[in-house]
Scaffold this motif. Structure first.
Motif, PDB file in Angstrom:
ATOM      1  N   UNK A  24       0.819  -1.206   0.000  1.00  0.00           N
ATOM      2  CA  UNK A  24       0.000   0.000   0.000  1.00  0.00           C
ATOM      3  C   UNK A  24       0.854   1.258   0.000  1.00  0.00           C
ATOM      4  N   UNK A  25       2.183   1.086  -0.047  1.00  0.00           N
ATOM      5  CA  UNK A  25       3.081   2.229  -0.120  1.00  0.00           C
ATOM      6  C   UNK A  25       3.426   2.490  -1.581  1.00  0.00           C
ATOM      7  N   UNK A  26       3.150   3.669  -2.115  1.00  0.00           N
ATOM      8  CA  UNK A  26       3.462   3.955  -3.513  1.00  0.00           C
ATOM      9  C   UNK A  26       4.943   3.772  -3.803  1.00  0.00           C
ATOM     10  N   UNK A  27       5.239   3.336  -5.028  1.00  0.00           N
ATOM     11  CA  UNK A  27       6.617   3.132  -5.444  1.00  0.00           C
ATOM     12  C   UNK A  27       7.179   4.481  -5.886  1.00  0.00           C
ATOM     13  N   UNK A  28       7.885   5.137  -4.986  1.00  0.00           N
ATOM     14  CA  UNK A  28       8.442   6.456  -5.285  1.00  0.00           C
ATOM     15  C   UNK A  28       9.849   6.556  -4.730  1.00  0.00           C
ATOM     16  N   UNK A  29      10.585   7.551  -5.227  1.00  0.00           N
ATOM     17  CA  UNK A  29      11.946   7.761  -4.738  1.00  0.00           C
ATOM     18  C   UNK A  29      11.927   7.947  -3.233  1.00  0.00           C
ATOM     19  N   UNK A  30      12.870   7.227  -2.543  1.00  0.00           N
ATOM     20  CA  UNK A  30      12.815   7.264  -1.085  1.00  0.00           C
ATOM     21  C   UNK A  30      14.178   7.366  -0.428  1.00  0.00           C
ATOM     22  N   UNK A  36      19.976   4.850  -4.311  1.00  0.00           N
ATOM     23  CA  UNK A  36      18.753   4.079  -4.452  1.00  0.00           C
ATOM     24  C   UNK A  36      17.622   4.985  -4.923  1.00  0.00           C
ATOM     25  N   UNK A  37      16.889   4.517  -5.938  1.00  0.00           N
ATOM     26  CA  UNK A  37      15.828   5.334  -6.528  1.00  0.00           C
ATOM     27  C   UNK A  37      14.461   5.039  -5.931  1.00  0.00           C
ATOM     28  N   UNK A  38      14.308   3.896  -5.289  1.00  0.00           N
ATOM     29  CA  UNK A  38      13.062   3.503  -4.630  1.00  0.00           C
ATOM     30  C   UNK A  38      13.416   2.440  -3.596  1.00  0.00           C
ATOM     31  N   UNK A  39      12.514   2.094  -2.690  1.00  0.00           N
ATOM     32  CA  UNK A  39      12.884   1.270  -1.533  1.00  0.00           C
ATOM     33  C   UNK A  39      13.614  -0.028  -1.834  1.00  0.00           C
ATOM     34  N   UNK A  40      13.209  -0.775  -2.875  1.00  0.00           N
ATOM     35  CA  UNK A  40      13.822  -2.083  -3.146  1.00  0.00           C
ATOM     36  C   UNK A  40      14.893  -2.024  -4.233  1.00  0.00           C
ATOM     37  N   UNK A  72      13.122 -10.976 -12.827  1.00  0.00           N
ATOM     38  CA  UNK A  72      14.444 -10.404 -13.076  1.00  0.00           C
ATOM     39  C   UNK A  72      14.664 -10.201 -14.573  1.00  0.00           C
ATOM     40  N   UNK A  73      14.285 -11.196 -15.364  1.00  0.00           N
ATOM     41  CA  UNK A  73      14.447 -11.091 -16.820  1.00  0.00           C
ATOM     42  C   UNK A  73      13.666  -9.903 -17.372  1.00  0.00           C
ATOM     43  N   UNK A  74      12.463  -9.702 -16.866  1.00  0.00           N
ATOM     44  CA  UNK A  74      11.657  -8.571 -17.333  1.00  0.00           C
ATOM     45  C   UNK A  74      12.304  -7.238 -17.036  1.00  0.00           C
ATOM     46  N   UNK A  75      12.945  -7.143 -15.873  1.00  0.00           N
ATOM     47  CA  UNK A  75      13.561  -5.875 -15.466  1.00  0.00           C
ATOM     48  C   UNK A  75      14.844  -5.570 -16.223  1.00  0.00           C
ATOM     49  N   UNK A  76      15.644  -6.592 -16.502  1.00  0.00           N
ATOM     50  CA  UNK A  76      16.940  -6.356 -17.131  1.00  0.00           C
ATOM     51  C   UNK A  76      16.849  -6.205 -18.648  1.00  0.00           C
ATOM     52  N   UNK A  77      15.723  -6.587 -19.248  1.00  0.00           N
ATOM     53  CA  UNK A  77      15.604  -6.506 -20.707  1.00  0.00           C
ATOM     54  C   UNK A  77      14.528  -5.536 -21.188  1.00  0.00           C
ATOM     55  N   UNK A  78      13.747  -4.972 -20.263  1.00  0.00           N
ATOM     56  CA  UNK A  78      12.547  -4.264 -20.688  1.00  0.00           C
ATOM     57  C   UNK A  78      12.590  -2.758 -20.713  1.00  0.00           C
ATOM     58  N   UNK A  79      13.761  -2.155 -20.571  1.00  0.00           N
ATOM     59  CA  UNK A  79      13.830  -0.703 -20.412  1.00  0.00           C
ATOM     60  C   UNK A  79      13.171   0.048 -21.570  1.00  0.00           C
ATOM     61  N   UNK A  80      13.485  -0.320 -22.797  1.00  0.00           N
ATOM     62  CA  UNK A  80      12.932   0.393 -23.950  1.00  0.00           C
ATOM     63  C   UNK A  80      11.416   0.236 -24.022  1.00  0.00           C
ATOM     64  N   UNK A  81      10.935  -0.996 -23.838  1.00  0.00           N
ATOM     65  CA  UNK A  81       9.491  -1.240 -23.887  1.00  0.00           C
ATOM     66  C   UNK A  81       8.780  -0.513 -22.753  1.00  0.00           C
ATOM     67  N   UNK A 148      16.583   0.947 -13.296  1.00  0.00           N
ATOM     68  CA  UNK A 148      17.282   2.145 -12.831  1.00  0.00           C
ATOM     69  C   UNK A 148      16.550   3.433 -13.197  1.00  0.00           C
ATOM     70  N   UNK A 149      15.258   3.424 -13.027  1.00  0.00           N
ATOM     71  CA  UNK A 149      14.416   4.594 -13.241  1.00  0.00           C
ATOM     72  C   UNK A 149      13.183   4.398 -12.388  1.00  0.00           C
ATOM     73  N   UNK A 150      12.933   5.325 -11.489  1.00  0.00           N
ATOM     74  CA  UNK A 150      11.860   5.147 -10.509  1.00  0.00           C
ATOM     75  C   UNK A 150      10.482   5.038 -11.156  1.00  0.00           C
ATOM     76  N   UNK A 151      10.227   5.849 -12.179  1.00  0.00           N
ATOM     77  CA  UNK A 151       8.919   5.819 -12.820  1.00  0.00           C
ATOM     78  C   UNK A 151       8.720   4.530 -13.606  1.00  0.00           C
ATOM     79  N   UNK A 152       9.764   4.090 -14.315  1.00  0.00           N
ATOM     80  CA  UNK A 152       9.672   2.839 -15.064  1.00  0.00           C
ATOM     81  C   UNK A 152       9.547   1.651 -14.120  1.00  0.00           C
ATOM     82  N   UNK A 153      10.156   1.760 -12.942  1.00  0.00           N
ATOM     83  CA  UNK A 153      10.026   0.694 -11.947  1.00  0.00           C
ATOM     84  C   UNK A 153       8.566   0.511 -11.551  1.00  0.00           C
TER      85      UNK A 153
END
Length: 263
Positions: A24-30, A36-40, A72-81, A148-153
């Motif tokens: 319930x905590x929004x994913x934002x820069x923290x 670190x761009x967001x909590x995790x 993990x695969x989605x995060x490391x390959x999906x930046x452009x999409x 490595x982008x808070x909004x894309x995360x």
């Protein structure tokens, strides 16, 4: 491969099991000033991302139910999409509101009693029925770590959390055949390499009978519906719980599947 990855990335402790963030905590820069761009968030170099991609792809193909490796695969390959998806959301009024408010879907954010009180056939009741029949929980989605982008995360986190909503919209169970059909729909909708790989290589494990049904009927249906429907990340599902599922499907142009798939 997993041993190699652990040795190379040990300083980051990437394979440690981290508790997920409160949904319930929004994913934002923290964490300003710490990198670190967001909590995790776990910052990684290009080499580390390449190794993560190779290792997670191998594990995901070997065992499609390793959702942590698929994530993990989605995060490391999906930046452009993810950038394309983010831009689509920004151009849509409902999608832009989602990006602004950062809603999360989890047991801590859902009022289950209220959802169960809504009319039969509503999105809420059908979504809960999907969860009950398939014995799945919205809390099983891994937190974003390597984008490595808070909004894309947030965009990829949102994609994960509405995945079960797509199963509900498409009428697909969580067995291998149902997951592959959803992956074809998601591949067309999102362009995420992870979805494309899952759509192409997932059928390796199917029987000849299921493969024939998939190729001749289900894939054309999923691709057609994926192309016709507007971006499903632009739907503020939490504000559509009372909408009849049938009406929502009609709004999106999603037709009934040509073949019934048993759970």
């Amino acid at each position: 491969m997993v041993t190699l990855l652990r040795g190379t990335l040990r300083p980051l402790r990437l394979f440690q099991v981290f508790p997920g963030p409160a949904a319930d905590v929004p994913l934002r820069a923290a964490s300003q000033g710490t990198g670190l761009l967001y909590p995790e968030h776990i910052p990684t170099s290009l080499l580390q991302k390449v190794l993560l991609t190779a290792g997670s792809a191998g594990m995901a193909l070997y065992n499609p139910y390793r959702h942590d490796m698929v994530a993990v695969l989605g995060e490391t390959t999906g930046c452009r999409a993810l950038r394309v998806l983010r831009d689509q959301m920004k151009r849509d009024s409902e999608g832009a509101q989602i990006l602004q408010e950062r809603p999360r879907i989890s047991l801590s954010t859902l009022d289950l009693d209220k959802l169960r009180s809504l009319p039969e056939g509503s999105l809420a009741r059908e979504y809960l029925r999907f969860l009950d029949v398939n014995r799945v929980s919205p809390d099983t989605r891994a937190p974003t770590r390597f984008v490595d982008d808070e909004e894309l995360a947030y965009v990829i986190q949102r994609y994960r959390e509405v995945h079960d909503m797509l199963h509900t919209l498409l009428g697909m169970p969580t067995n291998i055949l149902g997951e592959i059909v959803v992956k074809w729909f998601e591949a067309v909708q999102t362009g995420l390499p992870m979805c494309i790989l899952g759509a192409l290589f997932g059928p390796i494990r199917l029987s000849a009978q299921h493969l024939q049904v998939l190729v001749s009927e289900l894939v054309p249906w999923a691709v057609q519906n994926g192309r016709r429907a507007p971006c499903v990340l632009n739907l503020y599902y939490e504000r559509r719980w009372e909408q009849p599922l049938k009406a929502l499907r009609e709004e999106l142009g999603i037709t009934d599947p040509p073949t019934h798939i048993k759970a």
